[in-house]
Design a protein around this motif. Sequence first.
Motif, PDB file in Angstrom:
ATOM      1  N   LEU A 558      37.229  38.912  47.768  1.00  0.00           N
ATOM      2  CA  LEU A 558      36.051  38.738  46.924  1.00  0.00           C
ATOM      3  C   LEU A 558      36.411  39.155  45.508  1.00  0.00           C
ATOM      4  CD1 LEU A 558      33.413  40.259  49.352  1.00  0.00           C
ATOM      5  CD2 LEU A 558      33.862  37.831  48.934  1.00  0.00           C
ATOM      6  N   VAL A 559      35.949  38.375  44.541  1.00  0.00           N
ATOM      7  CA  VAL A 559      36.279  38.619  43.140  1.00  0.00           C
ATOM      8  C   VAL A 559      34.986  38.734  42.352  1.00  0.00           C
ATOM      9  CG1 VAL A 559      37.423  37.703  41.092  1.00  0.00           C
ATOM     10  CG2 VAL A 559      38.468  37.390  43.332  1.00  0.00           C
ATOM     11  N   ALA A 560      34.880  39.781  41.536  1.00  0.00           N
ATOM     12  CA  ALA A 560      33.708  39.956  40.686  1.00  0.00           C
ATOM     13  C   ALA A 560      33.724  38.904  39.584  1.00  0.00           C
ATOM     14  CB  ALA A 560      33.698  41.359  40.085  1.00  0.00           C
ATOM     15  N   ASP A 561      32.629  38.176  39.450  1.00  0.00           N
ATOM     16  CA  ASP A 561      32.529  37.118  38.443  1.00  0.00           C
ATOM     17  C   ASP A 561      32.485  37.746  37.053  1.00  0.00           C
ATOM     18  OD1 ASP A 561      32.034  34.978  36.849  1.00  0.00           O
ATOM     19  OD2 ASP A 561      30.259  34.274  37.931  1.00  0.00           O
ATOM     20  N   PRO A 562      33.486  37.466  36.192  1.00  0.00           N
ATOM     21  CA  PRO A 562      33.493  38.069  34.843  1.00  0.00           C
ATOM     22  C   PRO A 562      32.288  37.668  34.005  1.00  0.00           C
ATOM     23  CG  PRO A 562      35.644  37.131  35.383  1.00  0.00           C
ATOM     24  CD  PRO A 562      34.684  36.660  36.434  1.00  0.00           C
ATOM     25  N   ALA A 563      31.660  36.539  34.343  1.00  0.00           N
ATOM     26  CA  ALA A 563      30.467  36.140  33.600  1.00  0.00           C
ATOM     27  C   ALA A 563      29.289  37.053  33.903  1.00  0.00           C
ATOM     28  CB  ALA A 563      30.113  34.690  33.937  1.00  0.00           C
ATOM     29  N   GLU A 564      29.322  37.698  35.078  1.00  0.00           N
ATOM     30  CA  GLU A 564      28.233  38.582  35.481  1.00  0.00           C
ATOM     31  C   GLU A 564      28.582  40.046  35.310  1.00  0.00           C
ATOM     32  OE1 GLU A 564      25.364  39.326  39.418  1.00  0.00           O
ATOM     33  OE2 GLU A 564      26.926  37.772  39.426  1.00  0.00           O
ATOM     34  N   TYR A 565      29.858  40.366  35.498  1.00  0.00           N
ATOM     35  CA  TYR A 565      30.292  41.760  35.409  1.00  0.00           C
ATOM     36  C   TYR A 565      31.392  41.884  34.353  1.00  0.00           C
ATOM     37  CZ  TYR A 565      27.962  41.966  39.954  1.00  0.00           C
ATOM     38  OH  TYR A 565      27.054  41.881  40.966  1.00  0.00           O
ATOM     39  N   PRO A 566      31.302  42.896  33.481  1.00  0.00           N
ATOM     40  CA  PRO A 566      32.294  43.047  32.391  1.00  0.00           C
ATOM     41  C   PRO A 566      33.601  43.658  32.897  1.00  0.00           C
ATOM     42  CG  PRO A 566      30.691  44.808  32.262  1.00  0.00           C
ATOM     43  CD  PRO A 566      30.233  43.921  33.390  1.00  0.00           C
ATOM     44  N   VAL A 567      34.331  42.898  33.693  1.00  0.00           N
ATOM     45  CA  VAL A 567      35.535  43.443  34.324  1.00  0.00           C
ATOM     46  C   VAL A 567      36.589  43.793  33.278  1.00  0.00           C
ATOM     47  CG1 VAL A 567      37.378  42.982  35.975  1.00  0.00           C
ATOM     48  CG2 VAL A 567      35.064  42.131  36.421  1.00  0.00           C
ATOM     49  N   ASP A 568      36.893  42.860  32.383  1.00  0.00           N
ATOM     50  CA  ASP A 568      37.936  43.121  31.376  1.00  0.00           C
ATOM     51  C   ASP A 568      37.516  44.241  30.431  1.00  0.00           C
ATOM     52  OD1 ASP A 568      39.575  41.165  32.426  1.00  0.00           O
ATOM     53  OD2 ASP A 568      38.759  39.591  31.149  1.00  0.00           O
ATOM     54  N   GLU A 569      36.214  44.280  30.107  1.00  0.00           N
ATOM     55  CA  GLU A 569      35.737  45.345  29.223  1.00  0.00           C
ATOM     56  C   GLU A 569      35.828  46.706  29.911  1.00  0.00           C
ATOM     57  OE1 GLU A 569      34.297  42.547  29.816  1.00  0.00           O
ATOM     58  OE2 GLU A 569      33.809  41.518  27.929  1.00  0.00           O
ATOM     59  N   ALA A 570      35.620  46.716  31.232  1.00  0.00           N
ATOM     60  CA  ALA A 570      35.754  47.978  31.968  1.00  0.00           C
ATOM     61  C   ALA A 570      37.205  48.456  31.950  1.00  0.00           C
ATOM     62  CB  ALA A 570      35.268  47.787  33.405  1.00  0.00           C
ATOM     63  N   THR A 571      38.120  47.516  32.094  1.00  0.00           N
ATOM     64  CA  THR A 571      39.534  47.883  32.012  1.00  0.00           C
ATOM     65  C   THR A 571      39.853  48.428  30.625  1.00  0.00           C
ATOM     66  OG1 THR A 571      40.004  46.074  33.543  1.00  0.00           O
ATOM     67  CG2 THR A 571      41.878  47.060  32.418  1.00  0.00           C
ATOM     68  N   ARG A 572      39.263  47.811  29.624  1.00  0.00           N
ATOM     69  CA  ARG A 572      39.479  48.303  28.253  1.00  0.00           C
ATOM     70  C   ARG A 572      38.963  49.732  28.097  1.00  0.00           C
ATOM     71  NH1 ARG A 572      36.707  44.795  23.749  1.00  0.00           N
ATOM     72  NH2 ARG A 572      34.840  45.786  24.633  1.00  0.00           N
ATOM     73  N   GLU A 573      37.831  50.044  28.734  1.00  0.00           N
ATOM     74  CA  GLU A 573      37.308  51.409  28.658  1.00  0.00           C
ATOM     75  C   GLU A 573      38.304  52.412  29.240  1.00  0.00           C
ATOM     76  OE1 GLU A 573      34.585  52.633  27.276  1.00  0.00           O
ATOM     77  OE2 GLU A 573      33.949  50.666  26.557  1.00  0.00           O
ATOM     78  N   LEU A 574      38.949  52.043  30.337  1.00  0.00           N
ATOM     79  CA  LEU A 574      39.940  52.939  30.934  1.00  0.00           C
ATOM     80  C   LEU A 574      41.174  53.069  30.058  1.00  0.00           C
ATOM     81  CD1 LEU A 574      39.642  51.756  34.652  1.00  0.00           C
ATOM     82  CD2 LEU A 574      38.700  53.841  33.638  1.00  0.00           C
ATOM     83  N   ARG A 575      41.565  51.975  29.423  1.00  0.00           N
ATOM     84  CA  ARG A 575      42.722  52.017  28.518  1.00  0.00           C
ATOM     85  C   ARG A 575      42.393  52.783  27.244  1.00  0.00           C
ATOM     86  NH1 ARG A 575      43.981  47.205  26.452  1.00  0.00           N
ATOM     87  NH2 ARG A 575      46.069  47.897  25.913  1.00  0.00           N
ATOM     88  N   ARG A 576      41.121  52.834  26.896  1.00  0.00           N
ATOM     89  CA  ARG A 576      40.713  53.576  25.700  1.00  0.00           C
ATOM     90  C   ARG A 576      41.124  55.038  25.802  1.00  0.00           C
ATOM     91  NH1 ARG A 576      36.949  51.959  22.242  1.00  0.00           N
ATOM     92  NH2 ARG A 576      36.019  50.524  23.759  1.00  0.00           N
TER      93      ARG A 576
END
Length: 990
Positions: A558-576
């Motif tokens: 199962l894959v979270a739909d990036p249009a519905e969930y900010p997956v890449d932005e969440a990864t960016r928060e961790l990289r921050r």
Amino acid sequence: MSRENDGGRIAARGLRYQYLRTLEAMLDALEDQTVTAVRIEGPHGIDQVNAVDFDVVTNTDQVLLAAQVKSVAPGGTVSAATAFGQLVQLVCEHDAQHYQLLTNAIPDLSGQRLGTVLASAAPPGELRKALMDLLAKAPARRVQLTAFTDEQLQRLSRARIVFDLRDVSELREALHERIRTYRNNQREGLGVQSAGILTRALTAEVFDRAAEAVESVFTMDRFRELLVVDGSALALATGARDWGVVVGTMPPIPDIARPDLLQPLVAALRQTDRRQPARAVLTGPSGIGKSSLAAAYLADRADTYDVIFWVDGETPFTLLAAFQQISAYLRTGSSDGASSSMEATLRREVHTELSRFPGRWALVIDNVSDPRLAQSWAPATGDGHVILTTVDATARYRSATVIGVGAMTDEQATTLLGSRFGLPPTGGLPLDQRATLRRLANALGNYPLALELAAGYLDSLGLGLTDAEMYLERLKIRSLADEQSIPADYPRTLVAAVSLCLERLNTRARNHSGQAAHLALGMIGYAAYLASRQLPVHLLAAAVVIDPVSTGHPMGPLVADPAEYPVDEATRELRRFSLVAYDADLPQETDPLRVGSGRTITVNAVIQDVLRASIPVHDGTPDAFDQLANHVERWHTAAVELNLLHRAAVLFSHASTLAQHLVHAGFGSERIALLFGNLAGAYRARGDATTAERLLRLEIDVLRQAPEPNELLLVQAELTLIEFAAHDAGDAPINVNTVVDFLEHTLSFAKKVAEQFPDAAVRLLYQASNLLETPRLLAVDDLRLHQIKAACDDLLAALGPSAYTTALDAVSAANVALSSGEPHRAEQLCRAALDPGLLTGQPELFGRRLLIEALAAQHRWTDAAGEFDNVKSAFGPSVVHHDVVSDLVHNVGMHCALSMLLTADEAATGLLAAVVTWPVVRAAQGHVTDEYGARLRLLTAINDLANGDQAAAEDFLFTHSPTELADDPTERRGWLTLWQQLRLATVRLE
């Protein structure tokens, strides 16, 4: 008035060039402990010679190198005849191991050829002939060559010409850099002006020794003393210390070098424009060594800067205070003077002063929490370099070079630990101590702060390396939070550093736009329970936001739909906060239309320890782990079933790591049991039957403890355990009662579901019936097994075959057809079984292996190679399904080898080479019998011979006898034929 090019100036220039080259030769010999001295103008007294400008001697008075230095005016050339004449006197007068003619002249064509001839190291006879040809137009030189004795010709063969077109300024600059490097390695420094003074002083020393024969021996010990003359002496000579003045509080210089990181930093700050500062940004988690790397860089390059400014960039207040110090220094030469307290005025003032500062400066803004603010303080003009250190790997740093600082290498980590425990260099340690250091470093993720905390904690408790095991079991997390163990140059413990990052992430999550940060917290919480490398971003996100039950899809990732969930932005928060870093994408992409679905991240293992042990980032309930287990199982099982084996290997690491944590925590559920069961199959495919059986029994225990056990999963696990027993190559007896109980359960369950789910019932009955036909179970004389076999077959006959069992039957029939010498029929059966796409996992690989064998048996090498490429792409570098690999190489290799040796079929050569050099074959050989291993090595020897390596083929023949190849008389003939043909082939080549 003297002319510019009069004889005196020409002589002076020649001597200047000669003495600079002499200095360079002495620097070349610094690391050679056999060299004791350089004799300026060569030996004197009874051994005096005229042609040697300097020679290099050992402590046994052997001459390693005799050199003559010749300089010409810029643009001057040299011919072969001229250069040869200069060498003649050198080799005739002096006996040395090597000779050099050093010149800045440009060689003409003949001069180039002379250099090439000498460098070829040809035997004396060939050398004389080549030189006679080259000197055809120089009769006087040919006469000299003809008069050469054999010994002189031997000497000439050891001579070389070094054409060096650097001008004097370039030569001086090279000397400055080498002297600077040497002094830095000796913990001394050197500035631009003082480098020139020291070089001139050393040149004068050479000149003085050239003038007096009794002083001509310049010992290397004295040379080293002069190279590291005290910095205060140089400061007196220049009027002030002209390098490395530090304004601000710089951390200690690290005692463990990290050249893998220092080199890219040096390259990033290599000055290209004196008007625009070069900039570098060091990113990474707290305690990873960013500040230490900046300090190491400045320690190595301090002599290239007149002043170094070290700024604490953690808050706006520390930035303001530090730049007040900088402003005061730039205006008064002291950091104690008053300066503006207005931020804008102060920034403008500092930037103006740095832009017109006469020397070179370095500015380090350390521990930056707000990259945008810190960058506004960095000047845009001036002759300087700027380094920022920060945990934020996501900010935009414009033209700066961003360098990610990660964990230490194994060698660096063990060296650091060894030094903290007061041990000698690791190379001199006993193997057990080295192994303990490596284990300790590995358990701490090679993380510098964790290593320092561990060593400091153990030392403070009066413990040492011998207590490492106890430490790892009981004290590791405690040490990572121990404030008394913090090194002086680290602001906080590792636990405190991670806590601070998570507090900031929590603050962002509470904001009205904090959806990405909230998702990031869940992702990092789950990431703590998986392997540290290549964690799939979308798996983590889906585990946080998707309950698999609600999807209605019982299988598949199962894959979270990036249009519905900010997956890449969440990864960016961790990289921050540098809690994660990007890693290599998952191999063998399954969904090319979903961009980024294979993206992965890495989390340092010690950060995972801290997250699990002391910082709750999710509720930690059984339901949370149940959901994570199901998502991991889905991703892993899908890769296994689709035979994306390289991808499955990555996901296997996460499934096995999670399983260990679940067992340790005592969590169990139906979906966790499913993870255990499917993971058992993966362990078995890797040849680890013990772990596989343990997981299967664990699955059965978990399922049986459920209020309403999933009977299908239970039956499948029980059948798999029977399969392990049926194929066990050891001597362990079969527990007949257990086998009977499991098979009766299978039969009972199949009858129960036959009407509603006939295909499922057929599949279970088919598996049970086939197991009862295996040799080990056939050998068991128990009436109950015969009765179960008859009942299974009766029910199968009543239900009829399913499409899946039909495909399995076709593969089995293909195997029989191959054994019966019917490869064409075997090919048809394999294609009929594979084309519908019903077979997955190991059955599919088995069918594809038989298809390749059938094509090879028909000598259809191109078709076989194409199918083999498909199988190779499925495996990638993954070492699984050893039986498929070894049988494929064994059977296909034999077809190829027989065709090559008996019929000289060259078309088979390429396929044999591809098969025996398949990288996973080496690992598979560790799981085969000695007989099989000898056969695989025979095929490799035949391939070696085909590629011209007769020695390797003969080595096999000398070390292996034909009796090792087969015990079974029915198989012995073919392999003995191959051995004999290989022997004949090697004889024919003699």
